[in-house]
Structure formats: structure tokens, C-alpha cells
Design a protein around this motif. Structure first.
Motif, PDB file in Angstrom:
ATOM      1  N   THR A  68       0.835  -1.204   0.000  1.00  0.00           N
ATOM      2  CA  THR A  68       0.000   0.000   0.000  1.00  0.00           C
ATOM      3  C   THR A  68       0.869   1.253   0.000  1.00  0.00           C
ATOM      4  OG1 THR A  68      -1.765  -1.159   1.191  1.00  0.00           O
ATOM      5  CG2 THR A  68      -1.828   1.247   1.212  1.00  0.00           C
ATOM      6  N   ILE A  72       1.291   3.959  -3.083  1.00  0.00           N
ATOM      7  CA  ILE A  72       0.944   5.354  -2.826  1.00  0.00           C
ATOM      8  C   ILE A  72       2.038   6.295  -3.323  1.00  0.00           C
ATOM      9  CG2 ILE A  72       0.608   7.068  -0.984  1.00  0.00           C
ATOM     10  CD1 ILE A  72      -1.010   4.996   0.525  1.00  0.00           C
ATOM     11  N   THR A 266      -6.480   1.553  -3.421  1.00  0.00           N
ATOM     12  CA  THR A 266      -5.231   2.292  -3.568  1.00  0.00           C
ATOM     13  C   THR A 266      -4.962   2.528  -5.048  1.00  0.00           C
ATOM     14  OG1 THR A 266      -4.300   1.386  -1.539  1.00  0.00           O
ATOM     15  CG2 THR A 266      -2.739   2.243  -3.146  1.00  0.00           C
ATOM     16  N   GLY A 273      -4.606   6.052  -0.968  1.00  0.00           N
ATOM     17  CA  GLY A 273      -4.687   4.686  -0.494  1.00  0.00           C
ATOM     18  C   GLY A 273      -5.028   4.627   0.978  1.00  0.00           C
ATOM     19  N   THR A 278      -7.176  -1.731   2.281  1.00  0.00           N
ATOM     20  CA  THR A 278      -6.364  -2.825   1.741  1.00  0.00           C
ATOM     21  C   THR A 278      -6.678  -4.133   2.451  1.00  0.00           C
ATOM     22  OG1 THR A 278      -4.507  -1.491   0.940  1.00  0.00           O
ATOM     23  CG2 THR A 278      -4.005  -3.725   1.647  1.00  0.00           C
TER      24      THR A 278
END
Length: 328
Positions: A68, A72, A266, A273, A278
Motif C-alpha cells: 500500500t 501510494i 489504492t 490509499g 487494503t
């Protein structure tokens, strides 16, 4: 920075806009999938299935946390499966051949993952190379190193680190609750810390960060180091569950990790994100796989369906990004 709400968003209830809307949408998808598979298989909605899913996801969930952060900042790391295998291999080698204790072997495994992440980050930052290419090269190199360390054979470590897979609440493992705790901490770091704001800023507009006097390079390096470290943690979790280190472990798992992160909302373009979202993406992927398995869907068909889900998630993300751009 979070974009200002549009007039259309302003007319919606607050819980349907922003991150809350994303969470509710993911939870709705998850519930619908559970209901669908439960209606198609009498064995799906059972404690055994839920426990199996909970014990299956920790390694993917832990790596998805790191991925994640990587996505990002508009990067990608394809080497996580290989790093996971190498970390388990290093731990097994330390315990079996160097007579190291389980804690020492675990530290060596974590160090191996950290070094792999630092190499990926350093090469991409110093030479300004696409992280896709660098991590693709690391995928092959680290996998080869895992074969070297294990002599191309599965290494059985016994119960040295089995506590990670031991039941903690009911039959649910320690690893599952560790993954949840990591998710909560990582979400706080991303949303409440200076480091998290810098990560989002780099993914949104790296040049603006430079003009603001913030050097993106150490932040990028830290993110990839974190990814390598978390991949090593996943390797220890898997080795604990299997009581073995397999040099083939984690082959292709990077796609499952990336799919979970993208399904969680994300952006592949960077700058947006959520670690909590997630985790919901990980659950959706796990429920999909478990449900298809219980329905007797063949492995090739499962791959096709999973691939289509990934493409759909990317299309949705692209459309959402275009709509956000249009508002500006």
C-alpha cells in the motif's frame, strides 16, 4: 491533499462520500460475496471455513500493508514473493546449519528482507530507474538466492517458530491477530504521522514536495526497506505454518498482494490509499478464492476469474481518478 467535494458529493449523505464510502462499498462487496457463496455451497458459511480463511491471509495481509505504501508513492515491488521465500530460507539455514536459536534466526531473516528492500529502493532512487524494472530483476535474483541457500530443497525447521501459527483465540492463529495489529498501526502512520503525509505528498506531486524543501529520496528508500522487512515477516509466518522453508514459496503471490491493494482502492497512479481498505481487499480476495475452491472451480478458471477482478478494479480506479480530475 484530499480533493474538495463536488456538488454531487455534497448532495450525498456524509457516510457515502470519501473514505467512509470506500469502506462501506468494500464491506458491501464482502457481504454479498459471502451470501452468494453460502447460497451455492452449504459448507461455505461455517466456522471451519472462516477459520481457514483467517489463518490463510496473514502473509498476504502483511505484505499488502507494505505494498500500500509502495503504490501510494507511485512505485511497485514485484519481488515480494521471492523475498518472502529468501527470508524463510535464511531462517531455516540459520537454525539447521548454524545452530542458531529461533529468535536469532528470525532476526537474520528480517535482516535479509530489509537488505533486499534497501537494494531495490537504492537502485531505483540513485539511478532513477522504474521500480517495475528494478523489482523484476530482484524477483529473479532473490529467487535464485533462495535456491542457493536451501540447496534447491525444502528445509524442515520443525516447531522452532511454530508459535506464530499457534492458535490464539479459538483456532485462529497468532499471525492473524498480528496482521490486524500491524494494519491498525500502519493506518495510523499513513493518516496521522508526518511520514505518512510525506508518502501521500510524494505520490500526489513529487516535484511540489521538492519545492517545499522535502527530499523524496530517503522517504522512497524507507518505503521499500519497509516492504522488504514486511515480506520477511510474511516469510516467517509461512514457514511457521508449514514448519518448513520452501524455495518455491511465494511464487506469483505478488500478483495476489497487488490485487488486494488495488481492490482496496489504492491508486496505481499514486497519491491515494488506505491500509484498512487494503485489509478489506485482502479479505475479498481470500473469500473469492475460498468460495471458488469450495465450488470445485478448476485452478485455470480461478486464475481467469481473479484476473478479471483485478482488471475490473483497475478500470474502476481509472474512472474514479478521471472523475476526480474532471472536478478540478
Amino acid at each position: 491533499m484530499t480533493p474538495a467535494p463536488s456538488a454531487a458529493d455534497a448532495r450525498k449523505p456524509a457516510f457515502l462520500t470519501g473514505e467512509a464510502g470506500t469502506y462501506l462499498g468494500l464491506i458491501a462487496v464482502l457481504v454479498l460475496m459471502v451470501l452468494l457463496f453460502s447460497s451455492m455451497s452449504q459448507y461455505f458459511f461455517s466456522m471451519d471455513t472462516l477459520v481457514t480463511i483467517a489463518n490463510d491471509i496473514p502473509a498476504v495481509a502483511v505484505m499488502a500493508v507494505g505494498m500500500t505504501f509502495v503504490l501510494i508513492i507511485a512505485g511497485i515491488d514485484l519481488s515480494v514473493g521471492s523475498v518472502m521465500a529468501l527470508a524463510a530460507a535464511v531462517a531455516a539455514h540459520a537454525m539447521l546449519n548454524l545452530n542458531a536459536s529461533a529468535p536469532v534466526a528470525s532476526l537474520m531473516a528480517l535482516a535479509a528482507g530489509l537488505v533486499c528492500g534497501l537494494i531495490t529502493g537504492s537502485v531505483s532512487v540513485i539511478w532513477r530507474l522504474p521500480t517495475f524494472i528494478v523489482s523484476l530483476g530482484m524477483l529473479e535474483a532473490v529467487r535464485g538466492l533462495a535456491y542457493v541457500v536451501t540447496d534447491s530443497r525444502t528445509q524442515y525447521v520443525g516447531d522452532g517458530i511454530a508459535w506464530l501459527s499457534a492458535p490464539f483465540v479459538g483456532a485462529v492463529s497468532v499471525s492473524f491477530f498480528a496482521a490486524i495489529a500491524l494494519t491498525v498501526v500502519a493506518q495510523w502512520v499513513l493518516t496521522r504521522s508526518v511520514f505518512g503525509r510525506h508518502v501521500v505528498g510524494i505520490g500526489t506531486n513529487e516535484e511540489a514536495m521538492r519545492l517545499a524543501g522535502i527530499d523524496p529520496r530517503p522517504i522512497r528508500l524507507t518505503v521499500f526497506a519497509l516492504m522488504g522487512l514486511l515480506a520477511a515477516v510474511a516469510g516467517l509466518m509461512q514457514a511457521a505454518r508449514l514448519e518448513a522453508a520452501d524455495p518455491n514459496a511465494g511464487s506469483g503471490i505478488e500478483l495476489q498482494v497487488i490485487a488486494s491493494v488495488v481492490i482496496g482502492g489504492t491508486s496505481l497512479m499514486g497519491g491515494r490509499g488506505s491500509v484498512l481498505a487494503t485489509f478489506l481487499g485482502v479479505l475479498i480476495t481470500a473469500v473469492l478464492e475460498a468460495g471458488l475452491a469450495q465450488l470445485g472451480v478448476s485452478d485455470p478458471s480461478k486464475r481467469i476469474i481473479t484476473g478479471l477482478v483485478i482488471v475490473a478494479a483497475v478500470i474502476i480506479d481509472t474512472l474514479r481518478q478521471r472523475r476526480a480530475d474532471a472536478r478540478h
